[in-house]
Design an enzyme around this catalytic site. Structure first.
Site, short mmCIF file in Angstrom:
data_model
loop_
_atom_site.label_atom_id
_atom_site.label_comp_id
_atom_site.label_asym_id
_atom_site.label_seq_id
_atom_site.Cartn_x
_atom_site.Cartn_y
_atom_site.Cartn_z
N GLU A 1 30.31 40.87 38.68
CA GLU A 1 30.99 40.36 39.86
C GLU A 1 31.69 39.03 39.54
O GLU A 1 32.80 38.76 40.01
CB GLU A 1 29.99 40.17 41.00
CG GLU A 1 30.65 39.73 42.31
CD GLU A 1 29.66 39.52 43.43
OE1 GLU A 1 30.10 39.31 44.57
OE2 GLU A 1 28.44 39.56 43.16
N ASP B 1 39.48 43.96 34.09
CA ASP B 1 40.70 44.54 34.66
C ASP B 1 41.86 43.55 34.43
O ASP B 1 42.33 42.88 35.34
CB ASP B 1 40.51 44.80 36.16
CG ASP B 1 41.68 45.57 36.75
OD1 ASP B 1 42.37 46.26 35.99
OD2 ASP B 1 41.89 45.46 37.97
N HIS C 1 29.97 49.89 45.46
CA HIS C 1 29.42 48.65 44.90
C HIS C 1 29.91 48.57 43.46
O HIS C 1 29.30 49.14 42.55
CB HIS C 1 27.89 48.67 44.95
CG HIS C 1 27.33 48.79 46.33
ND1 HIS C 1 27.47 47.80 47.29
CD2 HIS C 1 26.65 49.80 46.95
CE1 HIS C 1 26.89 48.18 48.41
NE2 HIS C 1 26.39 49.40 48.24
N CYS D 1 29.93 46.30 41.29
CA CYS D 1 29.08 45.64 40.30
C CYS D 1 28.12 46.62 39.63
O CYS D 1 27.65 46.39 38.52
CB CYS D 1 28.28 44.52 40.94
SG CYS D 1 29.34 43.27 41.68
N GLU E 1 22.42 31.77 46.58
CA GLU E 1 22.12 33.19 46.72
C GLU E 1 20.89 33.54 45.89
O GLU E 1 20.70 33.01 44.79
CB GLU E 1 23.33 34.03 46.27
CG GLU E 1 24.57 33.78 47.12
CD GLU E 1 25.76 34.60 46.65
OE1 GLU E 1 25.55 35.61 45.95
OE2 GLU E 1 26.90 34.23 46.99
N ARG F 1 30.78 30.03 44.99
CA ARG F 1 31.89 30.94 45.28
C ARG F 1 33.13 30.18 45.76
O ARG F 1 34.24 30.60 45.50
CB ARG F 1 31.47 31.97 46.34
CG ARG F 1 30.49 33.01 45.83
CD ARG F 1 30.16 34.04 46.89
NE ARG F 1 29.14 34.97 46.43
CZ ARG F 1 29.40 36.11 45.79
NH1 ARG F 1 30.64 36.46 45.55
NH2 ARG F 1 28.41 36.90 45.40
#
Length: 773
Positions: A460, A517, A739, A741, A449, A420
């Site tokens: 995501e 987007d 959420h 995702c 993760e 990330r």
């Protein structure tokens, strides 16, 4: 192509590659035969009725007897070359890049350029619109329809009579594409009255049309013949299935006209009123649908005997699509040409037929992609993508086994592992290193993760990566507040690989059916399909397309407005503006100048050359100044999405596949929403939908963006969002949580509608910046 991919109408941009042999000239003169047995099975169109159609059986018999004489009427030595200049200005009817050769009319040998044939003299008819309307009113009042019956039976008895009644001036040939010479008002009045006349009057019109279609043709069509075809196409009687046999033969004759004749029909069609134009298009679409899926199969001849019906209607529809594209804004929306019935046929068979028989005479709807809906095109692209994914995964497995290595399930996917904290650089490295795996199914893992990617992590990854790349501080794209869209930064840099990453991201989104987007202007997608297939020669320019001031308006409206003012300025441009063919741009605090043409800094902009200046300026801004950036973006997109399926898409459709549709239907979302912890009859849910359906469009978009990460709708509609509302076991003092995702909204059980509305509006209006870490 109108002629099924074998030839294309000449256009201004595509000059002529002259056919050297007489036989090829002859082929250019006529469309390929569409009644042969080989086309009966084309495009999954088999099936149909077992019984002969009885209403016009005599007509069928007669027309079949005459068919051979009619079909070979055009000799290359009798080619009519009307108004060559205007013919050359017409755009191709339907682009098919598979077509290898084009013939331009003005490159024909001189001996083939025959003069206009003498047009037969027309009967004198003096009835005016008012005379006809008076006759109709009298007939309605008295019940005596003799005068009206005589008018209809006489007028439609032959092509000569049609012209005598509806031609504006009998003595003028009207041989230009600019004016068809048809009295459109009279045509409208006569057709509007026709369906309200007695049955015997309507039957006399059909009998007259049969007479006209059975006429012996001994040479090229005259302009009067073309006028008659143009008028007959508008006949509202052809909405009735009982007239379809006659309608089919009319369409067949029009489809078999020469390219030059088609050009005239296209230009004349764009002058038809919007109402009448839409009616003709709807009628053609209905004809195709009912032939594919007849409500009463016994109404029509067996499919094997009329396999040419659908190809003929589709080719005529291509003429109207060409006419529609010649006008800005178009007469009707490009979506009005969609035939949703085709969503229910075997689209992949159509696609494979088109791929395998691209230049042959075998018909496929993919030759005419304007008729295929975006939903159907998405199905083709998805299935084509899935087949490519399976094929590449299978090849990886075979390679592994052939080297006697143990197969690993991970090798079947494009596995992207990123941190990330280094999202962009890691993504860039992963996609560059695994370029050979881009067509495999995408799986994303965030280092450190434990999440398994069932679709949520992929979404995501896209969401965070797009948000970071398009941030103004990143410098790759400039956000224009006036147009609410991003455009490529023209700053020069040493490495354009990050632009390739953005292109690959867009390709992966389309390939994996994920909506992004992203706010690019429409001309970006036009450039992305220029050309739609990556050229083999890497020296060929890519991403370069014809751009206009309208394209600039969609990105930089203020600058475009200023240039438009320059074009309309009535004073002395040279003295008042004191400009040259030179532009200035700021790059990292330094002002740099660029010449729009050689020695541009020494050439003043004047009243005479200002159009050239504006065009060069627009071309510089949207093509030349960002060429390297866009070329990298182009190759990134096509590295994932390279497919013949892209040939089916319009730029607007690529945008919808990437970003979704902007048209919201919250009622459809309500019908498809799933619930967890709630029932759709619960009071909180009823309050929620009462509030949401009463929202303004802006608030509805904010809600969608809050819950899904985008305010646009997937191609398949709201149902494809898989939207879910879950019960949040928290205090009702809390705001709703989303959420994105998983397209999931967590809603506390608010006690009343007022509280729910207040908390929901606060949540969706202040969502940015919360919980992004």
């Amino acid at each position: 192509e109108l002629s099924q991919g074998s030839t294309a109408p000449p256009s201004a941009e595509e000059g002529g590659e002259e056919e050297e042999e007489g036989e090829k000239e002859k082929e250019r003169e006529k469309l390929p035969p569409i009644s042969s047995a080989s086309t009966a099975a084309a495009g999954g169109l088999e099936g149909g009725a077992k019984n002969q159609f009885s209403t016009f059986s005599n007509f069928i018999t007669t027309i079949n007897q005459k068919k051979e004489g009619i079909g070979n009427r055009n000799s290359p030595t009798q080619l009519v070359i009307p108004n060559i200049k205007t013919v050359r200005d017409l755009a191709p009817i339907c682009l098919d890049v598979r077509q290898k050769q084009r013939t331009s009319i003005d490159t024909l040998p001189q001996e083939l350029k025959a003069p206009f044939p003498p047009e037969p003299s027309l009967p004198i008819r003096t009835k005016t619109v008012k005379d006809f309307q008076d006759d109709v009113e009298k007939s309605k009042a008295s019940g005596d329809w003799k005068a009206v019956h005589y008018f209809y039976s006489t007028t439609f008895d032959s092509f000569l009579e049609i012209n005598a009644a509806f031609k504006k001036d009998i003595n003028s040939p009207f041989n230009t594409v600019e004016d068809s010479g048809i009295n459109a008002e009279f045509v409208d009045v006569v057709y509007d009255a026709l369906l309200n006349t007695p049955q015997d009057v309507q039957k006399s019109v059909l009998k007259g049309i049969i007479n006209g279609l059975l006429q012996e043709w001994t040479g090229p069509r005259t302009k009067d013949d073309l006028r008659a075809y143009c008028i007959l196409l508008q006949n509202p009687q052809f909405s009735n299935t009982s007239t379809y046999v006659i309608y089919a033969h009319l369409l067949r004759q029009i489809a078999a006209l020469t390219e030059a004749d088609h050009h005239f029909l296209v230009h004349w069609s764009k002058k038809i009123s919007q109402r009448r134009f839409k009616q003709v298009v709807d009628r053609l679409l209905q004809f195709i649908s009912l032939r594919l899926f007849p409500a009463k199969p016994e109404e029509f001849p067996p499919m094997v005997k009329c396999s040419w019906w659908i190809p003929s209607a589709t080719k005529v529809l291509a003429l109207f699509n060409a006419a529609n594209s010649l006008i800005s804004p178009p007469i009707i929306s490009y979506t009005d040409f969609y035939n949703s019935t085709l969503d229910h046929i075997d689209l992949m068979e159509e696609y494979h037929n088109w791929q395998c028989y691209g230049n042959s005479h075998r018909f496929s709807f993919c030759q005419y992609p304007f008729i295929i809906s975006i939903a159907a095109k998405k199905v083709i692209i998805q299935r084509d993508s899935e087949q490519q994914m399976i094929s590449i995964a299978r090849q990886s497995l075979v390679d592994k086994v052939s080297r006697r290595q143990k197969p690993d399930m991970n090798m079947l996917f494009l596995n992207v592992k990123v941190r990330r904290t280094h999202l962009v650089s890691d993504s860039l490295d992963e996609l560059a290193r695994k370029r050979a795996d881009l067509k495999k199914k995408l799986k994303v893992t965030f280092v450190g993760e434990a999440g398994l990617d069932m679709g949520g992590l992929t979404k995501e990854w896209f969401l965070l990566l797009i948000r970071q790349i398009f941030h103004p501080d990143y410098g790759m794209f400039t956000y224009h507040k006036d147009s609410h869209c991003h455009w490529f930064s023209s700053f020069k840099c040493d490495n354009y690989s990050e632009f390739r990453l953005v292109g690959a991201l867009m390709g992966l989104a389309v390939y994996n059916s994920i909506t992004l987007d992203i706010r690019f202007p429409p001309c970006c997608y036009k450039k992305l399909l220029s050309p739609p297939i990556v050229p083999c020669d890497h020296n060929t320019l890519v991403g370069i397309c014809d751009v206009t001031l309208d394209d600039l308006f969609q990105i930089m409206p203020e600058l475009a407005h200023g240039l438009n003012e320059l074009l309309s300025y009535e004073g002395n441009v040279e003295e008042d503006f004191y400009s040259t063919f030179q532009v200035f741009q700021e790059e990292f605090g330094v002002i740099k100048s660029y010449n729009l043409k050689p020695n541009g800094d020494k050439i003043p902009v004047t009243n005479q050359n200002r159009k050239e200046y504006v065009q060069l300026y627009v071309d510089f801004l949207l093509n030349k100044s960002i060429y390297k950036q866009f070329a990298a973006f182009y190759y990134g997109f096509h590295s994932v999405c390279a497919s013949y399926a892209l040939l089916l898409l319009r730029p607007e459709e690529v945008e919808i596949l990437v970003c979704g549709s902007p048209e919201l239907d919250m009622s459809a979302l309500q019908r498809s929403t799933q619930y967890e912890g709630y029932q759709k009859t619960d009071l909180t849910i009823r309050y929620f939908w009462d509030v949401v359906l009463g929202f303004s469009l802006d608030l509805q978009k904010k809600l969608l963006h809050f819950a899904t990460g985008s305010d646009r709708v997937p191609v398949g509609g709201m149902a494809d969002l898989n939207f879910k509302i879950s019960k949040s076991e928290t205090s009702t003092n809390w705001l709703p949580v989303a959420h994105t995702c998983f397209n999931q909204l967590c809603l506390p059980p608010y006690k009343n509608k007022k509280e729910l509305k207040q908390k929901l509006i606060i949540g969706i209006s202040n969502a940015e910046g919360f919980g992004l870490e």
